[in-house]
Write an enzyme that holds these catalytic residues in place. Structure first.
Site, PDB file in Angstrom:
ATOM      1  N   HIS A 178       0.866  -1.180   0.000  1.00  0.00           N
ATOM      2  CA  HIS A 178       0.000   0.000   0.000  1.00  0.00           C
ATOM      3  C   HIS A 178       0.902   1.229   0.000  1.00  0.00           C
ATOM      4  O   HIS A 178       1.580   1.509   0.995  1.00  0.00           O
ATOM      5  CB  HIS A 178      -0.919  -0.019   1.218  1.00  0.00           C
ATOM      6  N   GLU A 238       1.560   3.884   2.809  1.00  0.00           N
ATOM      7  CA  GLU A 238       2.163   3.415   4.066  1.00  0.00           C
ATOM      8  C   GLU A 238       3.684   3.524   3.952  1.00  0.00           C
ATOM      9  O   GLU A 238       4.414   2.535   3.941  1.00  0.00           O
ATOM     10  CB  GLU A 238       1.682   1.995   4.349  1.00  0.00           C
ATOM     11  N   HIS A 262       3.566  -3.200   6.629  1.00  0.00           N
ATOM     12  CA  HIS A 262       2.497  -2.244   6.341  1.00  0.00           C
ATOM     13  C   HIS A 262       2.446  -1.136   7.399  1.00  0.00           C
ATOM     14  O   HIS A 262       3.213  -1.123   8.362  1.00  0.00           O
ATOM     15  CB  HIS A 262       1.141  -2.969   6.346  1.00  0.00           C
ATOM     16  N   GLU A 273       2.370  -4.437  11.100  1.00  0.00           N
ATOM     17  CA  GLU A 273       1.716  -3.128  10.992  1.00  0.00           C
ATOM     18  C   GLU A 273       2.384  -2.128  11.928  1.00  0.00           C
ATOM     19  O   GLU A 273       2.667  -2.440  13.088  1.00  0.00           O
ATOM     20  CB  GLU A 273       0.227  -3.234  11.348  1.00  0.00           C
TER      21      GLU A 273
END
Length: 457
Positions: A187, A190, A291, A368
């Protein structure tokens, strides 16, 4: 307008904003109204993602004025992919877009009546950059790849080309029999993920230690051959997209076909197509997909829990990896995405971690990092930052080394009790109550699927 001029632009790598207007208030402050531009429409999810923004403001006319207060207002903040992630968000600002250590947080950021707002006092003519998270430019990417290419321990190659012709760069390092794949920034918004990659490779190649490798690095490079992809979505990164490539594909939904949707494809998602092609050639014993998360203010790990081949072996490996990582650096085990039910996971086998974990029966983990401040170690002025992202990348090696001997055992690995698998929760309000009004906990969280989170009632 008080003799002060204000110019807003986003024509730089990762820039994203649409200028609407400026208005002068009675108190002599200026309102600058802007809108976030959407990504290209995503066919699979039937929406145009948006949330990431980054823009430059150039102020003039302050020669005879000490300072000028400007109120920045993102008027379409409630229309983004994750509007419930805005409370607690603090916008970054800097006078130098390329100096990753210069970015600070605007602590007066607020989400009010569907708009993201923050004031900034300009005390001189010149430019200030504002960003959801500091960008990682394509020029920086190319420079770092070149640095890796020149290292005797590394091989830099390309998996193929993106839709717009950018190389899918990867760095191969290590001589071991185990194969590890670490990918970043599927993504593009990010950007902390590519800072993570830089920290990881900096340690592996000894860039910060005059080429001297520490003992952990030496051992891990003798056990593993790593394939490290610093940026999976270079086109989207340059365009300032949140989640998609140049065709509007959310790459983390392109790892296998679903229903009547064929993926990956050279026409829509060559970035994933070429990566999987190489992975099938090399095999995979360990997989990490890096991410950033818009809402949860923590670093956390999410595994391929409840995929069809989920087993006591994979559960034990996941638990031990998470526990070991939490002993080194700014990782924690308690908070994260709650496990997704097995029947729901089957709908999400197009997610990288699920597909790779199933395809290679290996430990596959999504990492994350927060867009917000990290509540386990808060720093209101800088928050979670590029520097800390880089440091987290450097600190993963101890955890990888810890589980390495057990990655390909056929029996369930036996780790100490403190390494047991922990069921994560996203309900952190009792321990870390939010101070900002308007907070609403996400009720459904299936791999950050916008449709499931914001499904019409």
């Amino acid at each position: 307008m008080s003799g002060v001029t204000v110019s807003v632009s986003d024509t730089f790598d990762g820039g994203n904003i649409k200028f609407i207007k400026t208005t002068l208030k009675e108190d002599d402050s200026i309102n600058v109204i802007v809108r976030i531009k959407p990504d290209i429409y995503t066919e699979l999810e039937n929406m145009a993602h948006m949330q990431y923004f980054s823009f430059r403001v150039t102020v003039g006319g302050l020669e005879n004025k000490k300072e000028q207060k400007i109120n920045y207002i993102v008027e379409n903040a409630e229309e983004v992919s994750y509007p419930i992630a805005w409370p607690g968000t603090t916008v970054f600002y800097s006078n130098n877009v390329e100096d990753v250590n210069s970015w600070r947080r605007n602590r007066d950021t607020a989400y009010v009546a569907g708009q993201l707002c923050w004031p900034h006092v300009h005390d001189s003519n010149g430019s200030v950059y504002f960003s959801y998270f500091p960008p990682y430019s394509y020029a920086r990417h190319l420079s770092f790849i070149s640095r890796c290419e020149s290292h005797s321990l590394a091989h830099a190659g390309t998996l193929g080309q993106s839709l717009e012709g950018r190389e899918m760069d990867y760095i191969k390092v290590g001589t071991g029999s185990l194969t590890g794949w670490i990918i970043h920034r599927q993504h593009p918004g990010e950007s902390m993920a590519e800072h993570y990659a830089e920290g990881l490779l900096t340690r592996l190649l000894g860039f910060d230690t005059n080429g001297v490798l520490d003992d952990v690095v030496k051992e891990v490079l003798s056990i593993f051959t790593f394939y490290i992809v610093p940026c999976m979505c270079p086109d989207g990164a340059v365009k300032g997209h949140l989640r998609t490539n140049a065709a509007g594909a959310n790459l983390n939904r392109e790892w296998t076909s679903t229903s009547n949707y064929e993926a990956p494809s050279l026409e829509r998602s060559p970035e994933v197509y070429y990566t999987l092609l190489k992975m099938d050639e090399t095999g995979c014993d360990f997989f990490l997909d890096v991410h950033g998360d818009e809402e949860l203010p923590f670093n956390f790990l999410s595994g391929a829990v409840n995929i069809p081949n989920w087993s006591p072996r994979l559960e034990a490996l996941h638990g031990a990896f998470c526990a070991a990582y939490s002993r080194h650096g700014e990782m924690q085990q308690k908070y994260g995405y709650p496990p997704t039910p097995a029947e729901t996971v089957l709908k999400y086998m197009n997610v990288a971690t699920n597909q790779v974990g199933h395809r290679f029966d290996c430990l596959a983990v999504t990492l994350e990092m927060p867009f917000k401040d990290c509540l386990t170690n808060p720093d209101p002025d800088y928050g979670w930052s590029p520097k800390r992202s880089s440091e987290l990348g450097a600190s993963v090696l101890e955890a990888i080394l810890y589980v390495a001997p057990q990655l390909r055992t056929t029996e369930t690995p036996q780790f100490p009790p403190e390494d047991a698998y922990v069921v994560t929760t996203d309900d952190y309000q009792d321990e870390y109550p939010t101070e900002q009004e308007g907070f609403k906990m996400i009720q459904k969280r299936f791999f950050s699927d916008v449709y499931e989170i914001n499904k019409p009632k």
